[in-house]
Every structure is written in C-alpha cells, then in structure tokens.
Motif scaffolding. Sequence first.
Motif, PDB file in Angstrom:
ATOM      1  N   ARG A  71      -5.114  26.181 -43.738  1.00 33.12           N
ATOM      2  CA  ARG A  71      -5.989  26.628 -42.653  1.00 33.12           C
ATOM      3  C   ARG A  71      -6.290  25.520 -41.646  1.00 33.12           C
ATOM      4  O   ARG A  71      -6.967  25.754 -40.656  1.00 33.12           O
ATOM      5  CB  ARG A  71      -7.309  27.150 -43.237  1.00 33.12           C
ATOM      6  CG  ARG A  71      -7.149  28.362 -44.130  1.00 33.12           C
ATOM      7  CD  ARG A  71      -8.497  28.992 -44.415  1.00 33.12           C
ATOM      8  NE  ARG A  71      -9.366  28.060 -45.108  1.00 33.12           N
ATOM      9  CZ  ARG A  71      -9.466  27.970 -46.415  1.00 33.12           C
ATOM     10  NH1 ARG A  71      -8.738  28.750 -47.180  1.00 33.12           N
ATOM     11  NH2 ARG A  71     -10.281  27.102 -46.979  1.00 33.12           N
ATOM     12  N   LEU A  72      -5.815  24.300 -41.917  1.00 31.46           N
ATOM     13  CA  LEU A  72      -6.127  23.160 -41.063  1.00 31.46           C
ATOM     14  C   LEU A  72      -5.033  22.917 -40.033  1.00 31.46           C
ATOM     15  O   LEU A  72      -3.881  23.299 -40.220  1.00 31.46           O
ATOM     16  CB  LEU A  72      -6.315  21.903 -41.918  1.00 31.46           C
ATOM     17  CG  LEU A  72      -7.406  21.967 -42.994  1.00 31.46           C
ATOM     18  CD1 LEU A  72      -7.432  20.679 -43.792  1.00 31.46           C
ATOM     19  CD2 LEU A  72      -8.773  22.249 -42.371  1.00 31.46           C
ATOM     20  N   SER A  73      -5.415  22.257 -38.949  1.00 36.69           N
ATOM     21  CA  SER A  73      -4.443  21.923 -37.913  1.00 36.69           C
ATOM     22  C   SER A  73      -3.515  20.814 -38.399  1.00 36.69           C
ATOM     23  O   SER A  73      -3.830  20.080 -39.351  1.00 36.69           O
ATOM     24  CB  SER A  73      -5.167  21.463 -36.645  1.00 36.69           C
ATOM     25  OG  SER A  73      -5.846  20.236 -36.885  1.00 36.69           O
ATOM     26  N   GLU A  74      -2.385  20.675 -37.720  1.00 39.17           N
ATOM     27  CA  GLU A  74      -1.414  19.643 -38.090  1.00 39.17           C
ATOM     28  C   GLU A  74      -2.023  18.250 -37.955  1.00 39.17           C
ATOM     29  O   GLU A  74      -1.776  17.364 -38.772  1.00 39.17           O
ATOM     30  CB  GLU A  74      -0.173  19.761 -37.194  1.00 39.17           C
ATOM     31  CG  GLU A  74       0.948  18.807 -37.568  1.00 39.17           C
ATOM     32  CD  GLU A  74       1.491  19.043 -38.970  1.00 39.17           C
ATOM     33  OE1 GLU A  74       1.884  18.063 -39.633  1.00 39.17           O
ATOM     34  OE2 GLU A  74       1.512  20.222 -39.396  1.00 39.17           O
ATOM     35  N   THR A  99      -5.166  17.392 -38.353  1.00 40.81           N
ATOM     36  CA  THR A  99      -6.087  17.147 -39.459  1.00 40.81           C
ATOM     37  C   THR A  99      -5.330  16.833 -40.739  1.00 40.81           C
ATOM     38  O   THR A  99      -5.719  15.943 -41.504  1.00 40.81           O
ATOM     39  CB  THR A  99      -6.999  18.367 -39.661  1.00 40.81           C
ATOM     40  OG1 THR A  99      -7.718  18.626 -38.455  1.00 40.81           O
ATOM     41  CG2 THR A  99      -7.982  18.124 -40.793  1.00 40.81           C
ATOM     42  N   ASP A 109      -8.832  13.459 -29.807  1.00 39.67           N
ATOM     43  CA  ASP A 109      -8.049  14.345 -30.674  1.00 39.67           C
ATOM     44  C   ASP A 109      -8.246  13.987 -32.133  1.00 39.67           C
ATOM     45  O   ASP A 109      -8.346  14.863 -32.994  1.00 39.67           O
ATOM     46  CB  ASP A 109      -6.557  14.242 -30.308  1.00 39.67           C
ATOM     47  CG  ASP A 109      -6.277  14.760 -28.905  1.00 39.67           C
ATOM     48  OD1 ASP A 109      -7.064  15.591 -28.419  1.00 39.67           O
ATOM     49  OD2 ASP A 109      -5.275  14.322 -28.308  1.00 39.67           O
ATOM     50  N   SER A 167     -11.688  15.102 -33.277  1.00 39.03           N
ATOM     51  CA  SER A 167     -11.706  16.542 -33.560  1.00 39.03           C
ATOM     52  C   SER A 167     -11.096  16.816 -34.930  1.00 39.03           C
ATOM     53  O   SER A 167     -11.602  17.652 -35.688  1.00 39.03           O
ATOM     54  CB  SER A 167     -10.941  17.297 -32.468  1.00 39.03           C
ATOM     55  OG  SER A 167     -11.571  17.153 -31.213  1.00 39.03           O
ATOM     56  N   ALA A 168     -10.000  16.123 -35.225  1.00 36.42           N
ATOM     57  CA  ALA A 168      -9.369  16.287 -36.527  1.00 36.42           C
ATOM     58  C   ALA A 168     -10.285  15.825 -37.645  1.00 36.42           C
ATOM     59  O   ALA A 168     -10.363  16.441 -38.714  1.00 36.42           O
ATOM     60  CB  ALA A 168      -8.052  15.514 -36.579  1.00 36.42           C
ATOM     61  N   GLU A 197     -12.927  18.478 -38.255  1.00 35.00           N
ATOM     62  CA  GLU A 197     -12.367  19.605 -39.003  1.00 35.00           C
ATOM     63  C   GLU A 197     -12.194  19.254 -40.478  1.00 35.00           C
ATOM     64  O   GLU A 197     -12.466  20.063 -41.361  1.00 35.00           O
ATOM     65  CB  GLU A 197     -11.023  20.029 -38.422  1.00 35.00           C
ATOM     66  CG  GLU A 197     -10.448  21.273 -39.074  1.00 35.00           C
ATOM     67  CD  GLU A 197      -9.111  21.693 -38.501  1.00 35.00           C
ATOM     68  OE1 GLU A 197      -8.791  22.891 -38.595  1.00 35.00           O
ATOM     69  OE2 GLU A 197      -8.380  20.829 -37.981  1.00 35.00           O
TER      70      GLU A 197
END
Length: 275
Positions: free
Chosen positions: A230-233, A235, A265, A268-269, A272
């Motif tokens: 569910r996490l961004s690349e 993160t 960026d 933000s990671a 998250e």
Amino acid sequence: ELAAAATERATVAWARCVDAHAAPPYWPWAESIRALLRTVTLEELQLPVSCLKRLSALVPDLVHPPAMTARSAALRTASDRYQLFDAVRTLLQRACSRGLLVLVFDDLHQADASSLLLLEFVARELSGSRLLLVATYRADEMSRRLMETMGELARVGLQKMVLTGFGLSATGQLLSHLVGRGCSDDLVRQVHARTSGNPFFVTEIAHLQSSDRDVIPDNVRAVLQRRLSRLSEATIQLLTVGSVLGREFDFRIAAAIVQPARDADLLSALDEALE
C-alpha cells in the motif's frame, strides 16, 4: 480472550470484519446476529414477525422459507435502512433485557461503510442499556470513514485502549509457553529485540527451528508484504535504506543514499512510513 472471559457473566456474540470489497454490506452484523442466536433462541426473544422480516435482509434463514432477496435490493432507500436499523435495535434490546450482552467486532478497519453506520446507530440508541460494544482495529489501516465513526462514538462514551508490544517478561512467558519449556534470558532478549514484543511475531519465531530464528517467518513476511504493497515506491525505498541503517538514522545519510529530486519528497515518504 476478552470474549472468552466475558462468557462467564454475559452473552457474547463475536464477529470478524473482512475486506469490505470482498464481503456483502453489513457482513459483521450478519455474523454477530448469527452468533447471538446460537446462544439465545428466537422464542426466548419473542421478536415481532415484522422485525424478523427486516432482519432477514441480513440473515435470510430467520424466516421460512428463507428470504432470497439480496441485501442491496432489500435496502434500496433510506427508509429501508432505517427499518433494518430499528429491527437490529429491537433484537439487541430484547437480548439485553435478559442480561449483559457483549458484541465484539474484530478488525473493524476492514468494515464496510454501512456496517459502520449501523454501529454508530446502535451505540447511540442503546447507550443506556446493558450492551457492551468492543471493537479492535489496526491504527495504521484506519480509513477516513472509520475515523468519522470514531468521532461519532466519542460522543457516547468511547473508551480507547492502545495495545503495545509485550515487555521483556511477558515476551519470555509467551515464548516459554509456545516452546513448552523455559527459555534462556539471552534468547528472550533476542526475540524481544527482533519483535518489539509483538505477540504475532513472537509466536511465528517460536515456531521456527532454533537454527532458523534469524530468518523472517513466512507468515510474518506475508503480513509485511501486504502492508508494503500500500506504500509508494519512494517510501519503500526509504524503508529499505532504513532497514540497513538501523532503527535510528540520520536523515542526511538517508537522503544521500536515496537521492530524491527534492528533500520534500523524502519528507513525504518519511511521513507515510511513520503512519
């Protein structure tokens, strides 16, 4: 464990919420009603026929012959939903009149919006009755809709209990219970350091052979992969770097390794990852 302990003094109905995308609306309520009716009969509750018909939208075999109408078709309008909610209230009121009733909803973070709306209604309408509502959820998987429900429940006396990992002593007791013998202090410290006292992780490590306790158990790996999906690349990349640097690391070192286009960026990671 709570449900098992409560059965000595109360009627307990337990239900597990499943993925809202995979289950029909009101699934945990249907399961809890079925569980309740395994401990008390319809004859004892003396529910009106009209109430049974409305409840059959959730549990079709409450009427004879069993209702075949789909939930979505039976609950098209706001009036239909209110009649269902009123029927559930009647059922629970009759059950509470016989003694303390405990409803347990496990994994509430997976519940659908309709089930949460019904939970808010029941908590509000039966706040003065002999009904105890217990729900568990994972804070890191809360949906916006569940946050709204928590806000509504706060108005009627919601009490939250945050469950953290076991301490060193409790970890040792659980580990000894699982392996069937006493464990050395060194082993307990190692397991506690790896798991932070998480009972699930401790249990999975205890099932490994002693020579394999440095590897990640398959069940733990599956849970981690589900959460990472569910996490961004960005993160995931940050967490990968953090897993090598350790639990505490210098942000500047992580930034030098990850090399994001902007520090914002990476921040933000980081936000998250911490959520």
